[in-house]
Design a protein around this motif. Structure first.
Motif, short mmCIF file in Angstrom:
data_model
loop_
_atom_site.label_atom_id
_atom_site.label_comp_id
_atom_site.label_asym_id
_atom_site.label_seq_id
_atom_site.Cartn_x
_atom_site.Cartn_y
_atom_site.Cartn_z
N PHE A 46 0.68 -1.14 0.06
CA PHE A 46 0.01 -0.05 0.11
C PHE A 46 0.85 1.20 -0.05
O PHE A 46 0.43 2.27 -0.58
N ARG A 47 2.23 1.07 0.78
CA ARG A 47 2.97 2.40 0.87
C ARG A 47 3.25 2.63 -0.58
O ARG A 47 3.32 3.83 -1.03
N LEU A 48 3.84 1.81 -1.46
CA LEU A 48 4.20 1.82 -2.79
C LEU A 48 2.92 2.40 -3.65
O LEU A 48 3.25 3.29 -4.43
N ALA A 49 1.89 1.78 -3.46
CA ALA A 49 0.75 2.18 -4.28
C ALA A 49 0.47 3.72 -3.95
O ALA A 49 0.12 4.41 -4.80
N ALA A 50 0.36 3.82 -2.65
CA ALA A 50 0.09 5.26 -2.16
C ALA A 50 1.12 6.34 -2.73
O ALA A 50 0.73 7.32 -3.35
N ALA A 51 2.33 5.86 -2.64
CA ALA A 51 3.34 6.78 -3.11
C ALA A 51 3.48 6.80 -4.54
O ALA A 51 3.83 7.95 -5.09
N GLY A 52 3.16 5.75 -5.27
CA GLY A 52 3.37 6.00 -6.78
C GLY A 52 2.40 6.10 -7.72
O GLY A 52 2.65 6.18 -8.80
N ALA A 53 1.09 5.99 -7.22
CA ALA A 53 -0.08 5.73 -8.05
C ALA A 53 -0.13 7.12 -8.89
O ALA A 53 0.35 8.04 -8.50
N LYS A 83 -13.62 -0.82 -13.48
CA LYS A 83 -12.25 -0.91 -13.18
C LYS A 83 -12.05 -0.58 -11.71
O LYS A 83 -10.89 -1.12 -11.14
N LEU A 84 -13.02 -0.13 -11.05
CA LEU A 84 -13.05 0.06 -9.63
C LEU A 84 -13.29 -1.09 -9.05
O LEU A 84 -12.93 -1.24 -7.92
N SER A 85 -13.88 -1.96 -9.44
CA SER A 85 -14.35 -3.28 -8.67
C SER A 85 -13.50 -4.51 -9.14
O SER A 85 -13.80 -5.34 -8.88
N SER A 86 -12.67 -4.07 -10.29
CA SER A 86 -11.77 -5.39 -10.65
C SER A 86 -10.84 -5.81 -9.39
O SER A 86 -10.41 -4.88 -8.79
N PRO A 87 -10.67 -7.02 -9.43
CA PRO A 87 -10.09 -7.68 -8.31
C PRO A 87 -8.71 -6.76 -8.12
O PRO A 87 -8.20 -6.70 -6.89
N SER A 88 -8.07 -6.34 -9.13
CA SER A 88 -6.65 -5.91 -8.81
C SER A 88 -6.75 -4.50 -8.39
O SER A 88 -5.69 -4.17 -7.78
N ASN A 90 -9.99 -3.50 -6.44
CA ASN A 90 -10.97 -3.13 -5.44
C ASN A 90 -10.32 -3.94 -4.08
O ASN A 90 -11.08 -4.59 -3.74
N ILE A 91 -9.25 -3.51 -3.75
CA ILE A 91 -8.84 -4.01 -2.36
C ILE A 91 -9.42 -3.45 -1.24
O ILE A 91 -9.41 -2.21 -0.98
N THR A 92 -10.23 -4.24 -0.55
CA THR A 92 -11.01 -3.59 0.47
C THR A 92 -10.46 -3.97 1.77
O THR A 92 -10.16 -2.94 2.74
N GLU A 93 -9.93 -4.97 2.05
CA GLU A 93 -9.08 -5.26 3.58
C GLU A 93 -7.87 -4.33 3.49
O GLU A 93 -7.26 -4.01 2.46
N LYS A 94 -7.51 -4.07 4.61
CA LYS A 94 -6.47 -3.36 4.67
C LYS A 94 -5.71 -3.30 6.12
O LYS A 94 -6.05 -3.51 7.02
N THR A 95 -4.26 -3.48 5.93
CA THR A 95 -3.77 -3.91 7.30
C THR A 95 -2.98 -2.29 7.28
O THR A 95 -2.47 -1.87 6.89
N ARG A 96 -3.29 -1.88 8.84
CA ARG A 96 -2.94 -0.72 9.23
C ARG A 96 -2.08 -0.63 10.49
O ARG A 96 -2.32 -1.77 11.26
N ASP A 97 -1.14 0.11 10.60
CA ASP A 97 -0.76 0.14 12.18
C ASP A 97 -1.78 0.14 13.22
O ASP A 97 -2.62 0.69 13.19
N GLY A 167 -9.22 5.70 -3.28
CA GLY A 167 -9.98 5.49 -1.92
C GLY A 167 -10.03 3.66 -1.81
O GLY A 167 -9.88 3.25 -0.84
N LYS A 168 -10.56 3.19 -2.75
CA LYS A 168 -10.61 1.79 -3.11
C LYS A 168 -9.57 1.09 -2.68
O LYS A 168 -9.29 0.11 -1.90
N GLU A 169 -8.38 1.51 -3.26
CA GLU A 169 -7.20 0.85 -3.14
C GLU A 169 -6.47 0.95 -1.65
O GLU A 169 -5.75 0.20 -1.20
N SER A 170 -6.90 1.92 -1.07
CA SER A 170 -6.68 2.29 0.16
C SER A 170 -7.63 1.69 1.33
O SER A 170 -7.53 1.74 2.50
N GLY A 171 -8.37 0.69 0.66
CA GLY A 171 -9.48 0.12 1.59
C GLY A 171 -10.48 0.96 2.53
O GLY A 171 -10.83 0.69 3.46
#
Ligand code: XIL
Length: 422
Positions: A46-53, A83-88, A90-97, A167-171
Motif C-alpha cells: 500500500f505504501r508503494l501504491a500510495a506513493a507511486g500511483a 475498473k474500480l471493482s476489478s480484483p486488482s 478493489n482491495i477492501t481489506e487493509k492492514t494498518r498500524d 480510496g478503494k485501493e486504500s481500503g
C-alpha cells in the motif's frame, strides 16, 4: 515486461495555485497480483501504491488544471466503473498500524474519514497518511456538477474515478460529496443560466443524480444528496438555482431519486452551523427538512444528518451540542470537522494546545449524543485547507500542519477514540 512499481517521474510542482498547466503525464499504477507474490507485505504494497500511483493536479476549478481526461491514456483505463471493482484494484481489506487513527476508530466501533482533495493528490506523503490513517474517503473534488458536466450532456468522471480508485485501493469506504449544492461556484453555466421550468429542473436533477449514482453503485457507499439546503438570508451565499425553480421541494425530489437509484446507500442531508442553536444556526431549518423527508418516507436507518462541524478556536464550544444532536431524532455524521484558529493569539504551541482541547471537547459532545458513528475531518495539512485557500492564512484548522506533520489535535483524536472504546 513488469510494470514500474513506483513511478519515480512524479511531477514535483505543487498543483494548487497554478491556473495553467502543461498536460501532466498520467501513469495509472496498475496493481499487479505479482507484486504480492514477490513477498511485498501488504503494508509495503500500500505504501508503494500510495506513493507511486497516478497523480493529478487539481484545485477547486479542477478542469482548468487537470489533464484533459479525454486525452489522458490513464483516464480511459478508468472509463468504466468496473475498473474500480476489478480484483486488482478493489482491495477492501487493509492492514494498518495498530495505533493508526483508523484502527483506533474501528476498535471504538467508529469510522474516521477525510476529504480526498485534489490540492494534495499530487503529494506522496499525503497519500501515505490518508491511505493508512483513515477508513472513509469523501470524494468532493471531481464530483462537483461543474467538474462532471461542464457542458450539458457531456459527462466527465475521470477525476472522481481517480479519487475513487485511490480510496478503494486504500481500503476506504467512499462518500460521494455532494449530488446537489446550490452554491453557484460549483454549478456549470448551462445549469445556472438555463432558465429551466420547474418540471424541466426536476428532470435535470433526477437525471444528474441517476447518472452519477448508477455509475458508482457498489463503489461509493454513501452520498451527501443535498448540501447546505435552501436559500435563506442567513446563508453566506445568496444563490440556489434549485430553490429558485422548485422551492423547498427540490430536497425531497433529490432524496426520492437517490433512494430509487440505490436502496442500499446511506443518504445524507449535510449542513453547516447545525451543531448548536446558538448564534448563526440552521438547526430549525434542518429539523423542518427532516420532517418533510420523513413524511415522504425518505428517513430510515440509511438516512443521516451531516453535521459539518466547522468550529472555532476563538470562542468556547456551545453548551448545547449534545442535546442539539439528540434533538434531531436521526443518526448523524460529523462530516467536515475542523477548528478555525483565526484570531487565536499565542505561540504555535499554545495555539495547538487550544485547538487540541477544543476539538476534544467537540468530539466528546458529539459522541455523548449517541447519534454519531462517523467522524470526518475536512482536510489534512493546514496550508491546503479550504479555509486557508479561501483567504484565512492563520486558520491552521486541521490535525496536520503545513508539512503534513501531526499536530497535538491528532493525538487528542486518537485519545478520544481510545477513551470511548469499551
Ligand atoms: C469547500 C471545499 O473543500 C473547497 O474545495 C471549496 O473551494 C470550498 O468549499 N462547507 C461545505 C464544503 O459544504 O463543501 C466546503 O468545502 C466547506 C464548507
Amino acid at each position: 515486461m513488469s510494470e514500474p512499481i513506483l513511478d519515480t517521474t512524479l511531477p514535483t510542482d505543487s498543483p494548487e495555485v497554478s491556473q495553467s498547466h502543461d498536460e501532466k503525464k498520467l501513469s495509472a499504477l496498475p496493481i499487479k497480483h505479482g507484486m504480492r507474490k514477490r513477498g511485498f507485505s501488504r503494508r509495503h504494497f500500500f505504501r508503494l501504491a500510495a506513493a507511486g500511483a497516478a497523480t493529478l493536479a487539481a484545485n477547486t476549478a479542477l478542469h482548468s488544471l487537470v489533464e484533459n481526461p479525454r486525452t489522458a491514456h490513464a483516464a480511459s483505463s478508468l472509463s468504466s466503473p468496473d475498473k474500480l471493482s476489478s480484483p486488482s484494484t478493489n482491495i477492501t481489506e487493509k492492514t494498518r498500524d495498530q495505533n493508526s487513527l483508523a484502527e483506533l476508530a474501528e476498535r471504538a466501533g467508529k469510522t474516521v474519514g477525510v476529504d480526498l482533495t485534489g490540492w494534495w493528490f499530487n503529494d506522496p506523503k499525503w497519500r501515505e497518511i490518508v491511505g493508512s490513517e483513515f477508513n472513509v474517503g469523501a470524494i468532493e473534488h471531481g464530483l462537483h456538477w461543474s467538474d462532471i458536466e461542464p457542458e450539458q450532456g457531456k459527462l466527465d468522471f475521470s477525476i472522481a474515478d481517480r479519487m475513487a480508485k485511490f480510496g478503494k485501493e486504500s481500503g476506504m469506504k467512499l462518500r460521494g460529496y455532494h449530488l446537489l449544492w446550490g452554491n453557484q461556484k460549483f454549478l456549470p453555466d448551462w445549469l445556472k443560466n438555463g432558465n429551466f421550468s420547474a418540471p424541466e429542473m426536476e428532470e435535470v436533477i433526477r437525471n444528474h443524480i441517476s447518472q452519477i449514482m448508477t455509475r458508482y453503485r457498489g463503489s461509493i457507499d454513501e452520498w451527501v444528496v443535498v448540501n447546505e439546503p435552501y436559500k435563506t438570508p442567513l446563508r453566506i451565499r445568496s444563490d440556489d438555482v434549485f430553490f429558485d425553480k422548485l422551492g423547498k421541494d427540490y430536497v425531497r425530489i433529490a432524496f426520492d431519486e437517490a433512494r430509487k437509484v440505490d436502496p442500499n446507500a446511506r443518504l445524507i442531508l449535510n449542513d453547516t452551523q447545525n451543531h448548536s442553536t446558538t448564534g448563526l444556526s440552521f438547526v430549525h431549518l434542518d429539523k423542518e427538512i427532516i420532517a418533510m423527508l420523513s413524511a415522504a418516507g425518505l428517513v430510515n436507518d440509511k438516512f443521516a444528518l451531516g453535521i459539518q462541524g466547522h468550529i472555532k478556536g476563538s470562542s468556547p464550544l456551545p453548551q448545547d451540542v449534545t442535546e442539539t444532536l439528540k434533538g434531531y431524532g436521526v443518526k448523524t455524521i460529523l462530516s467536515e470537522c475542523d477548528v478555525d484558529m483565526t484570531d487565536v493569539a499565542g505561540s504555535p504551541q499554545q495555539r495547538n494546545s487550544i485547538q487540541s482541547e477544543r476539538l476534544a471537547q467537540f468530539l466528546e459532545a458529539v459522541e455523548a449524543s449517541g447519534t454519531c458513528s462517523d467522524y470526518t475531518f475536512w482536510g489534512i495539512g493546514d496550508k491546503n485547507s479550504w479555509l486557508e485557500k479561501g483567504g484565512k492564512p492563520d486558520a491552521d484548522p486541521t490535525i496536520y500542519d503545513d508539512n503534513l506533520n501531526p499536530k497535538p489535535a491528532l493525538a487528542a483524536t486518537k485519545a478520544f477514540f481510545l477513551n470511548i472504546t469499551s
